[in-house]
Design a protein around this motif. Structure first.
Motif, PDB file in Angstrom:
ATOM      1  N   SER A 196      21.246  -1.012   8.793  1.00 16.95           N
ATOM      2  CA  SER A 196      20.533  -1.755   7.945  1.00 16.95           C
ATOM      3  C   SER A 196      20.524  -1.579   6.475  1.00 16.95           C
ATOM      4  O   SER A 196      20.944  -2.390   5.736  1.00 16.95           O
ATOM      5  CB  SER A 196      18.849  -1.959   8.335  1.00 16.95           C
ATOM      6  N   ALA A 197      20.464  -0.443   6.080  1.00 20.12           N
ATOM      7  CA  ALA A 197      20.627   0.020   4.740  1.00 20.12           C
ATOM      8  C   ALA A 197      22.055   0.013   4.357  1.00 20.12           C
ATOM      9  O   ALA A 197      22.254  -0.326   3.175  1.00 20.12           O
ATOM     10  CB  ALA A 197      20.207   1.394   4.659  1.00 20.12           C
ATOM     11  N   LEU A 198      23.021   0.229   5.197  1.00 24.63           N
ATOM     12  CA  LEU A 198      24.539   0.282   4.603  1.00 24.63           C
ATOM     13  C   LEU A 198      25.416  -0.978   4.950  1.00 24.63           C
ATOM     14  O   LEU A 198      26.428  -1.021   4.854  1.00 24.63           O
ATOM     15  CB  LEU A 198      25.110   1.725   4.951  1.00 24.63           C
ATOM     16  N   GLY A 199      24.897  -1.652   6.069  1.00 24.60           N
ATOM     17  CA  GLY A 199      25.636  -2.682   6.647  1.00 24.60           C
ATOM     18  C   GLY A 199      26.780  -2.215   6.998  1.00 24.60           C
ATOM     19  O   GLY A 199      27.784  -3.055   7.020  1.00 24.60           O
ATOM     20  N   ILE A 200      26.791  -1.114   7.933  1.00 30.97           N
ATOM     21  CA  ILE A 200      28.005  -0.556   8.605  1.00 30.97           C
ATOM     22  C   ILE A 200      28.056  -1.079  10.029  1.00 30.97           C
ATOM     23  O   ILE A 200      26.879  -1.100  10.893  1.00 30.97           O
ATOM     24  CB  ILE A 200      28.022   0.750   8.423  1.00 30.97           C
ATOM     25  N   ASP A 201      29.102  -1.450  10.573  1.00 24.83           N
ATOM     26  CA  ASP A 201      29.272  -1.691  11.903  1.00 24.83           C
ATOM     27  C   ASP A 201      29.013  -0.542  12.711  1.00 24.83           C
ATOM     28  O   ASP A 201      29.426   0.571  12.450  1.00 24.83           O
ATOM     29  CB  ASP A 201      30.889  -2.189  12.144  1.00 24.83           C
ATOM     30  N   MET A 202      28.289  -0.619  13.970  1.00 20.96           N
ATOM     31  CA  MET A 202      27.739   0.400  14.700  1.00 20.96           C
ATOM     32  C   MET A 202      28.907   1.026  15.383  1.00 20.96           C
ATOM     33  O   MET A 202      28.842   2.387  15.624  1.00 20.96           O
ATOM     34  CB  MET A 202      26.696  -0.212  15.787  1.00 20.96           C
ATOM     35  N   HIS A 203      30.080   0.428  15.669  1.00 21.81           N
ATOM     36  CA  HIS A 203      31.428   1.224  16.217  1.00 21.81           C
ATOM     37  C   HIS A 203      31.916   2.158  15.227  1.00 21.81           C
ATOM     38  O   HIS A 203      32.436   3.168  15.634  1.00 21.81           O
ATOM     39  CB  HIS A 203      32.299   0.216  16.705  1.00 21.81           C
ATOM     40  N   ARG A 204      31.664   2.146  13.862  1.00 25.08           N
ATOM     41  CA  ARG A 204      31.822   3.102  12.853  1.00 25.08           C
ATOM     42  C   ARG A 204      30.749   4.383  12.697  1.00 25.08           C
ATOM     43  O   ARG A 204      31.315   5.281  11.930  1.00 25.08           O
ATOM     44  CB  ARG A 204      32.225   2.344  11.411  1.00 25.08           C
ATOM     45  N   LEU A 205      29.829   4.472  13.241  1.00 25.68           N
ATOM     46  CA  LEU A 205      28.910   5.379  13.297  1.00 25.68           C
ATOM     47  C   LEU A 205      29.031   6.255  14.359  1.00 25.68           C
ATOM     48  O   LEU A 205      28.939   6.011  15.421  1.00 25.68           O
ATOM     49  CB  LEU A 205      27.329   4.732  13.293  1.00 25.68           C
ATOM     50  N   LYS A 206      28.940   7.676  14.060  1.00 25.51           N
ATOM     51  CA  LYS A 206      29.023   8.582  15.056  1.00 25.51           C
ATOM     52  C   LYS A 206      28.045   9.691  14.803  1.00 25.51           C
ATOM     53  O   LYS A 206      28.185  10.408  13.975  1.00 25.51           O
ATOM     54  CB  LYS A 206      30.488   9.381  14.999  1.00 25.51           C
ATOM     55  N   PRO A 207      26.865   9.741  15.838  1.00 24.71           N
ATOM     56  CA  PRO A 207      26.170  10.674  15.493  1.00 24.71           C
ATOM     57  C   PRO A 207      26.455  12.306  15.571  1.00 24.71           C
ATOM     58  O   PRO A 207      27.286  12.411  16.716  1.00 24.71           O
ATOM     59  CB  PRO A 207      25.003  10.693  16.612  1.00 24.71           C
ATOM     60  N   VAL A 208      26.202  12.909  14.673  1.00 25.60           N
ATOM     61  CA  VAL A 208      26.827  14.478  14.768  1.00 25.60           C
ATOM     62  C   VAL A 208      25.679  15.172  15.423  1.00 25.60           C
ATOM     63  O   VAL A 208      26.247  15.880  16.354  1.00 25.60           O
ATOM     64  CB  VAL A 208      27.094  15.036  13.165  1.00 25.60           C
ATOM     65  N   ASN A 209      24.812  15.181  15.079  1.00 24.88           N
ATOM     66  CA  ASN A 209      23.407  16.092  15.839  1.00 24.88           C
ATOM     67  C   ASN A 209      22.196  15.411  15.645  1.00 24.88           C
ATOM     68  O   ASN A 209      21.935  14.510  14.633  1.00 24.88           O
ATOM     69  CB  ASN A 209      23.437  17.442  15.346  1.00 24.88           C
ATOM     70  N   VAL A 210      21.246  15.677  16.508  1.00 18.69           N
ATOM     71  CA  VAL A 210      19.790  15.084  16.233  1.00 18.69           C
ATOM     72  C   VAL A 210      19.017  16.228  16.691  1.00 18.69           C
ATOM     73  O   VAL A 210      19.221  16.908  17.553  1.00 18.69           O
ATOM     74  CB  VAL A 210      19.712  13.919  17.101  1.00 18.69           C
ATOM     75  N   SER A 211      17.863  16.459  15.911  1.00 19.74           N
ATOM     76  CA  SER A 211      16.897  17.417  16.347  1.00 19.74           C
ATOM     77  C   SER A 211      15.653  16.620  16.336  1.00 19.74           C
ATOM     78  O   SER A 211      15.175  15.895  15.531  1.00 19.74           O
ATOM     79  CB  SER A 211      16.619  18.434  14.986  1.00 19.74           C
ATOM     80  N   VAL A 212      14.827  16.726  17.368  1.00 21.48           N
ATOM     81  CA  VAL A 212      13.567  16.359  17.810  1.00 21.48           C
ATOM     82  C   VAL A 212      12.519  17.098  17.995  1.00 21.48           C
ATOM     83  O   VAL A 212      12.458  18.131  18.460  1.00 21.48           O
ATOM     84  CB  VAL A 212      13.879  15.212  19.144  1.00 21.48           C
ATOM     85  N   GLN A 213      11.532  16.724  17.224  1.00 14.21           N
ATOM     86  CA  GLN A 213      10.202  17.517  17.491  1.00 14.21           C
ATOM     87  C   GLN A 213       9.008  16.851  18.350  1.00 14.21           C
ATOM     88  O   GLN A 213       8.626  15.521  17.406  1.00 14.21           O
ATOM     89  CB  GLN A 213       9.551  17.951  16.041  1.00 14.21           C
ATOM     90  N   PHE A 214       8.684  17.231  19.475  1.00 12.47           N
ATOM     91  CA  PHE A 214       7.525  16.182  19.967  1.00 12.47           C
ATOM     92  C   PHE A 214       6.250  16.938  19.762  1.00 12.47           C
ATOM     93  O   PHE A 214       5.958  18.099  19.788  1.00 12.47           O
ATOM     94  CB  PHE A 214       7.941  16.609  21.517  1.00 12.47           C
TER      95      PHE A 214
END
Length: 131
Positions: A61-79
């Motif tokens: 939404s912010a950058l108008g980038i095609d989702m196929h160009r996005l590659k998650p590198v890492n994620v950290s979740v706190q429950f």
């Protein structure tokens, strides 16, 4: 503003765009068999997936980038607390935008946004455009 199309995984979880918070989409997902964990609670993996989808949707939404160009590198979740059998919301916010890497935070809540179920920090790489 870019038309927001949810990734297939978000649709598989049963997520929809519940509403907009300014220019940022807020995802909503109802409790059901797709997200069930221990009896009466959301599965931690489903909640993590909801947070990731909120983060990716915020970047798109912010950058108008095609989702196929996005590659998650890492994620950290706190429950912080268990998600019960209720509709759950999640929103992502772009924290920092670089040329190749975007830092995003996301949070999920149920009744009260001031009492989050979980938070996530995520780094997303922007792949070069083909062509």
């Amino acid at each position: 503003m870019t038309t927001i199309i949810l990734p297939p995984y978000a649709l598989g979880l049963g997520c929809t765009i519940d509403h907009m918070d300014g220019d940022v989409p807020v995802l909503g997902c109802d409790y059901g068999p797709r997200v069930a964990g221990r009896p009466g609670f959301w599965h931690g993996g489903a909640l993590s997936g909801l947070l990731e989808m909120a983060a990716v949707t915020a970047v798109r939404s912010a950058l108008g980038i095609d989702m196929h160009r996005l590659k998650p590198v890492n994620v950290s979740v706190q429950f912080m607390r268990g998600g019960v059998q209720k509709r759950t919301y999640a929103v992502g916010r772009v924290i920092r935008e670089g040329r190749r890497l975007v830092n995003v935070s996301a949070e999920a809540w149920q009744d009260d946004r001031a009492k989050p179920l979980a938070r996530a920090e995520m780094h997303v790489m922007i792949a070069a455009a083909k062509g």
